[in-house]
Scaffold this motif. Sequence first.
Motif, short mmCIF file in Angstrom:
data_model
loop_
_atom_site.label_atom_id
_atom_site.label_comp_id
_atom_site.label_asym_id
_atom_site.label_seq_id
_atom_site.Cartn_x
_atom_site.Cartn_y
_atom_site.Cartn_z
N THR A 263 12.37 8.84 0.03
CA THR A 263 12.19 7.47 -1.11
C THR A 263 12.36 6.89 0.04
O THR A 263 11.42 5.80 -0.12
N ARG A 264 12.97 6.66 0.86
CA ARG A 264 12.91 5.15 1.84
C ARG A 264 11.48 5.05 2.43
O ARG A 264 11.13 4.55 2.49
N GLN A 265 11.34 6.53 3.24
CA GLN A 265 10.46 6.13 3.81
C GLN A 265 8.96 6.25 2.80
O GLN A 265 7.49 5.05 3.25
N VAL A 266 9.15 6.81 1.42
CA VAL A 266 7.35 6.37 0.89
C VAL A 266 7.71 5.32 0.60
O VAL A 266 6.85 4.49 0.28
N ARG A 267 8.92 4.50 0.28
CA ARG A 267 8.64 3.16 -0.52
C ARG A 267 7.71 1.79 0.57
O ARG A 267 7.45 0.97 0.84
N GLU A 268 8.14 2.94 1.57
CA GLU A 268 7.71 1.84 3.49
C GLU A 268 5.89 1.93 3.44
O GLU A 268 5.80 1.19 3.93
N LEU A 269 5.28 2.60 2.56
CA LEU A 269 3.63 3.03 3.04
C LEU A 269 4.05 1.79 2.58
O LEU A 269 3.33 1.35 1.39
N LYS A 270 2.28 1.52 3.55
CA LYS A 270 1.45 -0.20 2.92
C LYS A 270 0.48 0.68 2.29
O LYS A 270 -0.42 1.13 2.59
N SER A 271 0.47 0.09 0.47
CA SER A 271 -0.84 0.21 -0.19
C SER A 271 -1.42 -1.02 0.46
O SER A 271 -1.12 -2.49 1.41
N GLY A 272 -2.68 -1.14 0.19
CA GLY A 272 -3.59 -3.14 0.41
C GLY A 272 -5.30 -2.02 0.14
O GLY A 272 -5.60 -0.83 -0.12
N ASP A 273 -5.61 -3.04 0.60
CA ASP A 273 -7.54 -2.91 1.06
C ASP A 273 -7.55 -1.59 1.84
O ASP A 273 -7.16 -1.81 3.38
N PRO A 274 -8.11 -0.81 1.29
CA PRO A 274 -8.76 0.40 2.63
C PRO A 274 -9.61 0.54 3.52
O PRO A 274 -9.23 1.13 4.31
N MET A 275 -9.63 -0.65 3.56
CA MET A 275 -10.60 -1.00 4.88
C MET A 275 -9.54 -1.55 6.18
O MET A 275 -9.70 -2.12 7.07
N ASP A 276 -8.37 -1.95 5.95
CA ASP A 276 -7.37 -2.19 6.04
C ASP A 276 -7.34 -2.00 6.58
O ASP A 276 -6.39 -0.95 6.55
N LYS A 277 -7.10 -1.77 8.13
CA LYS A 277 -6.97 -0.22 9.34
C LYS A 277 -4.79 -0.14 9.67
O LYS A 277 -4.34 0.35 9.92
N GLU A 278 -4.12 -0.80 8.57
CA GLU A 278 -2.91 -1.01 9.02
C GLU A 278 -2.24 0.00 7.26
O GLU A 278 -1.44 0.13 6.64
N THR A 279 -3.35 0.34 6.14
CA THR A 279 -3.23 0.27 4.72
C THR A 279 -3.23 1.56 5.10
O THR A 279 -3.80 2.73 6.04
N PHE A 280 -2.12 2.38 4.35
CA PHE A 280 -2.04 3.59 4.08
C PHE A 280 -1.72 4.41 2.98
O PHE A 280 -3.15 5.69 2.88
N ILE A 281 -2.35 3.52 1.75
CA ILE A 281 -2.25 3.93 0.78
C ILE A 281 -3.75 3.49 0.16
O ILE A 281 -3.50 2.01 0.06
N GLY A 282 -4.32 3.89 0.06
CA GLY A 282 -5.27 3.21 0.08
C GLY A 282 -5.81 3.33 -2.19
O GLY A 282 -4.43 2.53 -2.84
N VAL A 283 -6.70 3.31 -2.80
CA VAL A 283 -6.87 3.33 -4.87
C VAL A 283 -7.51 4.86 -4.34
O VAL A 283 -7.87 5.19 -3.74
N MET A 284 -7.31 5.33 -5.28
CA MET A 284 -7.71 6.57 -6.03
C MET A 284 -9.58 6.97 -6.53
O MET A 284 -9.72 5.19 -6.70
N ALA A 285 -10.41 7.75 -6.14
CA ALA A 285 -11.22 7.08 -6.19
C ALA A 285 -11.74 7.08 -7.55
O ALA A 285 -13.16 6.43 -7.23
N LYS A 286 -11.40 7.21 -8.78
CA LYS A 286 -11.76 6.97 -10.11
C LYS A 286 -10.61 6.05 -10.71
O LYS A 286 -9.79 7.26 -10.84
N GLU A 287 -10.76 5.28 -11.81
CA GLU A 287 -10.35 5.43 -12.58
C GLU A 287 -9.88 6.78 -13.51
O GLU A 287 -8.30 6.49 -13.15
#
Length: 452
Positions: A282-306
């Motif tokens: 849980t600790r490691q999942v909480r630390e995953l970086k979400s954000g702009d998929p074009m950002d090299k630091e992003t690990f969690i982007g968005v899903m392909a369709k709503e």
Amino acid sequence: MIISRNPYTGEEISNHHELSDTEVEKCIQKAHSRFKSWKETSFAERSNLMMKAAKELKDNSREYAEAITKEMGKPITQATAEIEKCAWVCEYYAENAESQLENEKIKTDAKNSYVAYEPIGVVLAVMPWNYPFWQVFRFAAPALMAGNIGILKHASNVMLSANNIQKVFERAGFPKDCFQNLVIGSKKVENIIRHTNVKAVTLTGSGRAGSSVASIAGEEIKKSVLELGGSNALVIFKDANIAESVKTCVQARFQNTGQSCIAGKRLLIYKDIAEEFLDEFTRQVRELKSGDPMDKETFIGVMAKESLAEDLEDQIKDSVKKGAKIILGGKRDGTYFEPTIITGAKEGMPIFDEETFGPAISVTEFKDDQEAVDLVNSSNFGLGVSIFTEDEKFALKMVPKFEDGAVFVNELVKSDPRLPFGGTKISGYGRELSHHGIKEFTNRKTVYFNKY
């Protein structure tokens, strides 16, 4: 008109004219005509061109990766890795196809007898959006090296990437029409499968799509290979290395924002170490970086369709009503879905029984080894399973107990050009990659010279 739209920004990226039936017919005829000459080319010539395709992928990886990220939201570093893997599969078959397809001599009463592996012709590939390059290249590289011709029906939301794949082969210098992307919707697939000059079909996608394609191919007595969904288990046995296992399981579930058929979707943990493992997980999942998929630091982007995010949301809500508990995440904002962990999962809940295609993982505790095996095998899917243990003898003893197409020990399930890839049960049939995959679309011709 087929439109590509950025799931992160909502903006239209490109639009594509859908081919008419007449235009599709011309494409198939051109493919069939090209087959007559392509099948006569030497392995040396094919290999040279395939190595050029690998170079093209490497030289222009940024161009191709950015299209993937913009079309389906894959974080840019992961999109770049996907392109690099495509180059690898091109190089692998360029180097190995000739030996993999050499005549197989068999000793019989004949003066000479052997099996020859010959190309069958035009093969249709129906491919999904989640790995828009890799899914195609793991078909195209062996198919072309075997002397076949590829025609592609890609997912409508990644048509820019689909056109880019054709561009790779054109830039590499392949003869015109060796590989064509058909800009079409799913309604035109049936007539293509039934076309006299189309000899086989391969599909990676949903069970519903696989069932439809297999039925049509079956009516036409044509070869089909299906790689369908999965609900892979990650099994943490009592002697697992917790620190290393946690890192691997986080990667297994959350890479590509969880949108992978071979992702580890069901986390099964031995009860006595469940608390310790889950705290660190849980600790490691909480630390995953979400954000702009074009950002090299992003690990969690968005899903392909709503709509896909909404489907996952419904599966989780239904499971919670049946007794599951969300301990992290669970919220959706348009196409973005928080990395989510759900405990108390059991049979009868969507998060356990169904394929969850997004950044959410179910957690189930087991009391002994047999229960772990039963939980894994209770799934209707059979793509792969990962088991974690420090005891090699124990692992080897456990491998035959699982019904999946692959068992990975202390590693996430992944595809590798050197190994066959495919599933059992409703995860499909046939194999891609390795020498097994390149032979799927060949005529295994028996040749027998009698003695006089």
